[in-house]
Design a protein around this motif. Sequence first.
Motif, PDB file in Angstrom:
ATOM      1  N   ILE A  80     -47.235 -51.645 -14.783  1.00 54.37           N
ATOM      2  CA  ILE A  80     -46.713 -50.728 -13.780  1.00 54.37           C
ATOM      3  C   ILE A  80     -47.415 -49.386 -13.957  1.00 54.37           C
ATOM      4  CG2 ILE A  80     -44.662 -49.505 -12.946  1.00 54.37           C
ATOM      5  CD1 ILE A  80     -44.579 -52.445 -12.346  1.00 54.37           C
ATOM      6  N   GLY A  81     -47.788 -48.746 -12.872  1.00 56.22           N
ATOM      7  CA  GLY A  81     -48.398 -47.429 -12.940  1.00 56.22           C
ATOM      8  C   GLY A  81     -47.354 -46.334 -13.045  1.00 56.22           C
ATOM      9  N   ALA A  82     -47.812 -45.101 -13.339  1.00 48.70           N
ATOM     10  CA  ALA A  82     -46.892 -43.982 -13.537  1.00 48.70           C
ATOM     11  C   ALA A  82     -46.097 -43.662 -12.283  1.00 48.70           C
ATOM     12  CB  ALA A  82     -47.668 -42.748 -13.991  1.00 48.70           C
ATOM     13  N   ALA A  83     -46.634 -43.972 -11.128  1.00 49.93           N
ATOM     14  CA  ALA A  83     -45.927 -43.723  -9.870  1.00 49.93           C
ATOM     15  C   ALA A  83     -45.065 -44.898  -9.436  1.00 49.93           C
ATOM     16  CB  ALA A  83     -46.933 -43.383  -8.778  1.00 49.93           C
ATOM     17  N   HIS A 141     -43.788 -47.488 -18.090  1.00 51.46           N
ATOM     18  CA  HIS A 141     -43.382 -46.880 -16.818  1.00 51.46           C
ATOM     19  C   HIS A 141     -42.258 -47.645 -16.113  1.00 51.46           C
ATOM     20  CE1 HIS A 141     -46.716 -44.203 -17.386  1.00 51.46           C
ATOM     21  NE2 HIS A 141     -47.622 -45.143 -17.196  1.00 51.46           N
ATOM     22  N   ALA A 142     -41.444 -48.364 -16.868  1.00 55.60           N
ATOM     23  CA  ALA A 142     -40.343 -49.111 -16.247  1.00 55.60           C
ATOM     24  C   ALA A 142     -39.298 -48.190 -15.636  1.00 55.60           C
ATOM     25  CB  ALA A 142     -39.689 -50.026 -17.278  1.00 55.60           C
ATOM     26  N   TYR A 143     -39.231 -46.933 -16.090  1.00 54.02           N
ATOM     27  CA  TYR A 143     -38.287 -45.991 -15.494  1.00 54.02           C
ATOM     28  C   TYR A 143     -38.602 -45.761 -14.013  1.00 54.02           C
ATOM     29  CZ  TYR A 143     -42.221 -42.849 -16.205  1.00 54.02           C
ATOM     30  OH  TYR A 143     -43.473 -42.288 -16.190  1.00 54.02           O
ATOM     31  N   ALA A 144     -39.889 -45.893 -13.645  1.00 51.71           N
ATOM     32  CA  ALA A 144     -40.295 -45.666 -12.254  1.00 51.71           C
ATOM     33  C   ALA A 144     -40.139 -46.907 -11.395  1.00 51.71           C
ATOM     34  CB  ALA A 144     -41.751 -45.191 -12.205  1.00 51.71           C
ATOM     35  N   ALA A 145     -40.207 -48.099 -11.998  1.00 49.39           N
ATOM     36  CA  ALA A 145     -40.094 -49.356 -11.249  1.00 49.39           C
ATOM     37  C   ALA A 145     -39.492 -50.406 -12.178  1.00 49.39           C
ATOM     38  CB  ALA A 145     -41.462 -49.812 -10.734  1.00 49.39           C
ATOM     39  N   PRO A 146     -38.188 -50.626 -12.125  1.00 45.07           N
ATOM     40  CA  PRO A 146     -37.513 -51.507 -13.090  1.00 45.07           C
ATOM     41  C   PRO A 146     -37.574 -52.992 -12.758  1.00 45.07           C
ATOM     42  CG  PRO A 146     -35.906 -50.500 -11.653  1.00 45.07           C
ATOM     43  CD  PRO A 146     -37.232 -49.918 -11.266  1.00 45.07           C
ATOM     44  N   VAL A 185     -31.149 -48.477 -20.492  1.00 49.00           N
ATOM     45  CA  VAL A 185     -30.730 -47.776 -21.703  1.00 49.00           C
ATOM     46  C   VAL A 185     -31.261 -46.348 -21.724  1.00 49.00           C
ATOM     47  CG1 VAL A 185     -30.834 -47.763 -24.225  1.00 49.00           C
ATOM     48  CG2 VAL A 185     -30.560 -49.926 -22.999  1.00 49.00           C
ATOM     49  N   SER A 186     -32.540 -46.162 -21.376  1.00 47.63           N
ATOM     50  CA  SER A 186     -33.173 -44.841 -21.449  1.00 47.63           C
ATOM     51  C   SER A 186     -34.288 -44.747 -20.413  1.00 47.63           C
ATOM     52  CB  SER A 186     -33.726 -44.596 -22.862  1.00 47.63           C
ATOM     53  OG  SER A 186     -34.303 -43.314 -22.963  1.00 47.63           O
ATOM     54  N   PRO A 187     -33.957 -44.609 -19.137  1.00 51.71           N
ATOM     55  CA  PRO A 187     -34.973 -44.636 -18.077  1.00 51.71           C
ATOM     56  C   PRO A 187     -35.701 -43.296 -17.916  1.00 51.71           C
ATOM     57  CG  PRO A 187     -32.804 -44.414 -17.120  1.00 51.71           C
ATOM     58  CD  PRO A 187     -32.593 -44.545 -18.598  1.00 51.71           C
ATOM     59  N   GLU A 188     -36.453 -42.897 -18.941  1.00 46.13           N
ATOM     60  CA  GLU A 188     -37.165 -41.626 -18.920  1.00 46.13           C
ATOM     61  C   GLU A 188     -38.577 -41.812 -19.464  1.00 46.13           C
ATOM     62  OE1 GLU A 188     -34.777 -38.045 -20.011  1.00 46.13           O
ATOM     63  OE2 GLU A 188     -33.411 -39.531 -20.851  1.00 46.13           O
ATOM     64  N   ILE A 189     -39.421 -40.792 -19.263  1.00 36.59           N
ATOM     65  CA  ILE A 189     -40.789 -40.850 -19.752  1.00 36.59           C
ATOM     66  C   ILE A 189     -40.816 -40.797 -21.277  1.00 36.59           C
ATOM     67  CG2 ILE A 189     -41.671 -39.762 -17.656  1.00 36.59           C
ATOM     68  CD1 ILE A 189     -42.096 -37.208 -19.338  1.00 36.59           C
ATOM     69  N   ARG A 190     -41.987 -41.001 -21.853  1.00 34.94           N
ATOM     70  CA  ARG A 190     -42.287 -41.056 -23.284  1.00 34.94           C
ATOM     71  C   ARG A 190     -41.920 -42.439 -23.834  1.00 34.94           C
ATOM     72  NH1 ARG A 190     -40.078 -35.742 -22.826  1.00 34.94           N
ATOM     73  NH2 ARG A 190     -41.752 -34.205 -22.967  1.00 34.94           N
ATOM     74  N   GLU A 191     -42.935 -43.298 -23.906  1.00 31.29           N
ATOM     75  CA  GLU A 191     -42.655 -44.685 -24.253  1.00 31.29           C
ATOM     76  C   GLU A 191     -42.140 -44.856 -25.672  1.00 31.29           C
ATOM     77  OE1 GLU A 191     -47.146 -44.148 -24.760  1.00 31.29           O
ATOM     78  OE2 GLU A 191     -45.618 -43.596 -23.297  1.00 31.29           O
ATOM     79  N   TYR A 192     -42.576 -44.020 -26.626  1.00 33.71           N
ATOM     80  CA  TYR A 192     -42.104 -44.195 -28.005  1.00 33.71           C
ATOM     81  C   TYR A 192     -40.600 -43.963 -28.084  1.00 33.71           C
ATOM     82  CZ  TYR A 192     -41.430 -43.362 -33.008  1.00 33.71           C
ATOM     83  OH  TYR A 192     -40.977 -43.408 -34.305  1.00 33.71           O
ATOM     84  N   GLU A 193     -40.115 -42.853 -27.545  1.00 33.48           N
ATOM     85  CA  GLU A 193     -38.688 -42.569 -27.583  1.00 33.48           C
ATOM     86  C   GLU A 193     -37.899 -43.610 -26.785  1.00 33.48           C
ATOM     87  OE1 GLU A 193     -41.063 -40.413 -27.109  1.00 33.48           O
ATOM     88  OE2 GLU A 193     -40.739 -38.642 -28.362  1.00 33.48           O
ATOM     89  N   GLY A 247     -35.882 -40.907 -14.946  1.00 28.69           N
ATOM     90  CA  GLY A 247     -37.159 -40.217 -14.930  1.00 28.69           C
ATOM     91  C   GLY A 247     -37.636 -40.019 -13.497  1.00 28.69           C
ATOM     92  N   TYR A 248     -38.079 -38.797 -13.178  1.00 28.77           N
ATOM     93  CA  TYR A 248     -38.489 -38.487 -11.810  1.00 28.77           C
ATOM     94  C   TYR A 248     -39.630 -37.475 -11.870  1.00 28.77           C
ATOM     95  CZ  TYR A 248     -37.504 -38.480  -6.764  1.00 28.77           C
ATOM     96  OH  TYR A 248     -37.560 -38.676  -5.401  1.00 28.77           O
ATOM     97  N   PRO A 249     -40.793 -37.867 -12.398  1.00 28.36           N
ATOM     98  CA  PRO A 249     -41.876 -36.907 -12.609  1.00 28.36           C
ATOM     99  C   PRO A 249     -42.587 -36.526 -11.311  1.00 28.36           C
ATOM    100  CG  PRO A 249     -42.569 -39.103 -13.278  1.00 28.36           C
ATOM    101  CD  PRO A 249     -41.126 -39.209 -12.914  1.00 28.36           C
ATOM    102  N   GLY A 250     -43.019 -35.258 -11.266  1.00 27.11           N
ATOM    103  CA  GLY A 250     -43.778 -34.797 -10.113  1.00 27.11           C
ATOM    104  C   GLY A 250     -43.757 -33.289 -10.002  1.00 27.11           C
ATOM    105  N   ALA A 251     -44.764 -32.729  -9.354  1.00 23.57           N
ATOM    106  CA  ALA A 251     -44.807 -31.293  -9.103  1.00 23.57           C
ATOM    107  C   ALA A 251     -43.700 -30.921  -8.125  1.00 23.57           C
ATOM    108  CB  ALA A 251     -46.168 -30.899  -8.541  1.00 23.57           C
ATOM    109  N   VAL A 252     -42.928 -29.884  -8.439  1.00 26.80           N
ATOM    110  CA  VAL A 252     -41.789 -29.505  -7.606  1.00 26.80           C
ATOM    111  C   VAL A 252     -42.226 -29.192  -6.177  1.00 26.80           C
ATOM    112  CG1 VAL A 252     -40.047 -27.705  -7.260  1.00 26.80           C
ATOM    113  CG2 VAL A 252     -40.354 -28.732  -9.521  1.00 26.80           C
ATOM    114  N   ALA A 253     -43.339 -28.502  -6.040  1.00 26.34           N
ATOM    115  CA  ALA A 253     -43.785 -28.093  -4.705  1.00 26.34           C
ATOM    116  C   ALA A 253     -44.130 -29.278  -3.810  1.00 26.34           C
ATOM    117  CB  ALA A 253     -44.986 -27.155  -4.826  1.00 26.34           C
ATOM    118  N   ALA A 254     -44.417 -30.446  -4.414  1.00 23.39           N
ATOM    119  CA  ALA A 254     -44.833 -31.612  -3.623  1.00 23.39           C
ATOM    120  C   ALA A 254     -43.751 -32.679  -3.509  1.00 23.39           C
ATOM    121  CB  ALA A 254     -46.092 -32.219  -4.244  1.00 23.39           C
TER     122      ALA A 254
END
Length: 695
Positions: A130-133, A166-171, A196-204, A502-509
């Motif tokens: 899965i990609g980051a998006a 990147h499972a937080y972005a597409a489960p 359990v923990s749908p956020e970025i940073r794969e180690y954590e 997890g919901y990564p992205g530039a705020v302006a976009a």
Amino acid sequence: MSLGIGIDIGGTFTDFALEWRRDDNLLRHTLKLPTTTRAPEKAVLEGLPQLLAMAGATPGDVTRLVHGTTLATNALIERRGARTAFLTTEGFRDVLATGNESRAAQYELFYRKPAPLVPRRWRLPVGGRIGAAGQVLAPLDEAVIIRHAADMAAGGIESVAVGYLHAYAAPAQERRTRELLATVLPGVPVSLSCEVSPEIREYERFCTTVANAYVQPIVAAYLRRLEAGLRAQGFGVAMLLMLSSGGLATVETAMRFPVRLLESGPAGGAVFAARIARDAGLPRALAFDMGGTTAKLCLLEDGVPRTDRVFEVDRTYRFAKGSGMPVRVPVVELVEIGAGGGSIARVDATGRLAVGPESAGSEPGPACFARGGTAPTVSDANLVLGRLAAEGFAGGRMRLDAAAAGAALLTLAPDRAAADLAVAVTEVVESAMAAAARVHAAERGAGLEDRVLVAFGGGAPLHALRLARRLGVTRVIVPAGAGVGSAFGFLWANPSYEAVRGYPGAVAALDMPALEAAFLALAAEAEAVVAPALAAGAALQTRRSAQLRYRGQGQEVSVPLPADAPSVAMLEAAFLAAYTAQYGAPIPGVGVELVAIAVTVSGPPEASAMAPSKPVAQAVHGVATRWMRDPDGGAMQCPVLARDALVAGAHAVGPLLVVEDATTTVIPAGCTLHVDARGHLVIDLPDAQGEALAA
């Protein structure tokens, strides 16, 4: 009519707190029993009939039953969890072993990282990407999952964790994996990182998911045994569990996400201290909880404990930040050190006296418990100094052995007096606690001198005044029920749950309608968890927050948001306010990024049981005396006051000992005591001129 019971299983004692409100009357009872480590539910089921008998109540009278436990934490630390496998994206099976760049000892040549909970043999790669998006870069290899499942069945795997990149972005791929595993491993629990923990940073994220899977069968079995025991005793009320965030959840939620229970005991203590601080109108306070195994300190701002989104367990350099396994769940922010009543004193290789972090626990316990322990501990030192009474410990249910305590201390230095060694042990442990508090406050840009210390737990009132003096704190509060403070905190907490994504992205976009839809979906998820723990018709409170940072930064700031639909201007303004408050100034000309969003849904809190009464000013004097060794003033006959005989308005001047079933408060010479309208002990230390501060 309302009868509530809180139960806190600690490393040394299991604490019980009972509150029974009938019309305008309040009945309160407390109980401490040694923790039955091998079967924690045993002490609970033995203690409940005793507690109800004190109140003249029956199991059918109980309307609220709240529990917190160290079972999950101990299973991680002692490595006695379930036999677990971990399915992850091909090429990432060693993330659990490599970790990240965090090191507790930068220049340690033989630095030890936390060993993964899952050995490499059972860290199994799966094709698919899965990609980051959230886009599918490669389809899931379902055939290899079936083969892995067959191997797991043959290998006796008891629990499975699934963590894809990147499972937080597409489960979808993780959820499909669970469906496939169920066909080969029916009944085996499966923990998904997207839940359990749908956020970025794969180690954590991977560590958190694996930890959840590792303790899930043990916690589920324990809770089922405890529920069966409660039903057999006639309890009909549904039990609630304390979460690390300070909220409550149902047994079903706790069994699904046991990783959220890891800091349940300390969280209950923080809830207890926060309620005391709010009732007293304290803008800044420091919660100090000392039990049999550890001491915990937590900063309180306007009656609210600070919170965080990640903490560490199973530290290889015990209590050293950066040396443990990260767990990313909502948690009350505190510092924890190995300085409890059972902490073992020793002379190290350099001839220096050290205390902790090793603990005697409850089995065998300190030498003075006469249960087979021989190592000198903080409790042994307090007994030898006269701070504890041999015949009145734990409400008279345990008789302490002063001779055994003295003999244990003499193993540290046979040519010294036991009382001198006891003074040294308490000085070392109090210095360690003060140092930890100063570092914790400094790391968060907070001062300590203008705070009020709220002391609770069986050990804290014994050391609170001397700790306060080291920190420059001039007022200490020892609340009513302090000896079992966490158990009372459980009763005063409210059902609450945080859903995060997890919901990564530039705020302006950002697509703002899509972001609002994501917030609403999280609110629905949290409400579904909280609703079963609430009475019908109970009002819900919803709080939104976001994790934001400047573009290019490695860490984010948690930012509270209003309930309105988000906009670019709102997010940027909220971030700038939060960032400036934490770091002093914003960074102009740098874009803001969103990392994650969260929604917390909670029910109404329990009403405070400590209603104020009208104080009646009266000077009180000890009805008895006890020999006590003061580290500053030598041996003395110290007046002893019974806590249950003190009424609002009572006042006295130290040195004093205030004794109650669950703890003893040591008040040094020069300190002044008064009992406030809620029955709390308020103790003022002398100021620089040696005069006690006005109450």
